[in-house]
Write an enzyme that holds these catalytic residues in place. Structure first.
Site, PDB file in Angstrom:
ATOM      1  N   HIS A 122       0.845  -1.197   0.000  1.00  0.00           N
ATOM      2  CA  HIS A 122       0.000   0.000   0.000  1.00  0.00           C
ATOM      3  C   HIS A 122       0.874   1.238   0.000  1.00  0.00           C
ATOM      4  O   HIS A 122       1.917   1.289   0.640  1.00  0.00           O
ATOM      5  CB  HIS A 122      -0.962   0.011   1.186  1.00  0.00           C
ATOM      6  N   HIS A 147       0.955   5.019   1.119  1.00  0.00           N
ATOM      7  CA  HIS A 147       0.322   6.062   1.936  1.00  0.00           C
ATOM      8  C   HIS A 147       0.425   7.378   1.165  1.00  0.00           C
ATOM      9  O   HIS A 147       1.517   7.754   0.718  1.00  0.00           O
ATOM     10  CB  HIS A 147       1.065   6.255   3.259  1.00  0.00           C
TER      11      HIS A 147
HETATM   12  P1  AMP Z   1       1.559   0.192   7.422  1.00  0.00           P
HETATM   13  O1  AMP Z   1       1.911   0.395   8.857  1.00  0.00           O
HETATM   14  O2  AMP Z   1       2.411   0.940   6.455  1.00  0.00           O
HETATM   15  O3  AMP Z   1       1.449  -1.281   7.090  1.00  0.00           O
HETATM   16  O4  AMP Z   1       0.129   0.843   7.245  1.00  0.00           O
HETATM   17  C1  AMP Z   1      -1.061   0.180   7.490  1.00  0.00           C
HETATM   18  C2  AMP Z   1      -2.112   1.239   7.595  1.00  0.00           C
HETATM   19  O5  AMP Z   1      -3.377   0.628   7.436  1.00  0.00           O
HETATM   20  C3  AMP Z   1      -2.149   1.992   8.938  1.00  0.00           C
HETATM   21  O6  AMP Z   1      -1.986   3.376   8.693  1.00  0.00           O
HETATM   22  C4  AMP Z   1      -3.543   1.662   9.486  1.00  0.00           C
HETATM   23  O7  AMP Z   1      -4.104   2.746  10.171  1.00  0.00           O
HETATM   24  C5  AMP Z   1      -4.297   1.305   8.228  1.00  0.00           C
HETATM   25  N1  AMP Z   1      -5.418   0.403   8.378  1.00  0.00           N
HETATM   26  C6  AMP Z   1      -5.443  -0.794   9.014  1.00  0.00           C
HETATM   27  N2  AMP Z   1      -6.642  -1.361   8.884  1.00  0.00           N
HETATM   28  C7  AMP Z   1      -7.399  -0.518   8.137  1.00  0.00           C
HETATM   29  C8  AMP Z   1      -8.737  -0.549   7.658  1.00  0.00           C
HETATM   30  N3  AMP Z   1      -9.555  -1.567   7.908  1.00  0.00           N
HETATM   31  N4  AMP Z   1      -9.172   0.499   6.915  1.00  0.00           N
HETATM   32  C9  AMP Z   1      -8.353   1.548   6.654  1.00  0.00           C
HETATM   33  N5  AMP Z   1      -7.091   1.626   7.084  1.00  0.00           N
HETATM   34  C10 AMP Z   1      -6.620   0.603   7.814  1.00  0.00           C
END
Ligand code: AMP
Ligand code: ZN
Length: 113
Positions: free
Chosen positions: A99, A101
């Site tokens: 993903h 950001h």
């Molecule tokens: P990372 O730490 O780069 O793997 O980012 C994962 C991101 O996913 C974090 O910023 C979380 O807040 C976000 N996240 C986790 N679950 C969900 C969800 N169900 N919907 C939207 N964002 C999510």
């Protein structure tokens, strides 16, 4: 991927606040936003991380990255933005589906934490 939360969002099995969608990628708002605008842009195909990208994913990844500016524009990020791809343990990646950001509407700091 059966247990992947982002695959489930892409499949509409769990809700997401969608900012952009087409047949290959999805952008949805982060649950815990770290900036006034914080969306995650994912390939609908399950790719575990940037470290798992293969030659076959080249076109898809190029497409995804080329759409970032369009999504940013749509979200009103006219004064710039930050793009982050946390990768692996040291990169503090918590969700194992690649993903991007996209953060904006505030001044970022550098170096990152
Ligand atoms: P990372 O730490 O780069 O793997 O980012 C994962 C991101 O996913 C974090 O910023 C979380 O807040 C976000 N996240 C986790 N679950 C969900 C969800 N169900 N919907 C939207 N964002 C999510
Ligand atoms: Zn997935």
């Amino acid at each position: 991927m059966a247990d992947c939360i982002f695959c489930k969002i892409a499949a509409k099995e769990i809700p997401g606040k969608i900012a952009y969608e087409d047949d290959r990628i999805l952008a949805f708002h982060d649950l815990e936003p770290q900036a006034p605008v914080h969306v995650l842009i994912i390939p609908k195909k399950h790719i575990a991380s940037l470290d798992q990208v293969t030659e076959d994913d080249r076109e898809l990844m190029g497409y995804l990255m080329s759409k970032v500016k369009d999504i940013a524009k749509e979200l009103g990020l006219d004064n710039g933005y930050r793009v982050v791809i946390n990768t692996g343990d040291d990169g503090m990646q918590t969700v194992k589906h690649l993903h991007v950001h996209l953060l904006g509407k505030r001044k970022m700091t550098w170096p990152p934490g």
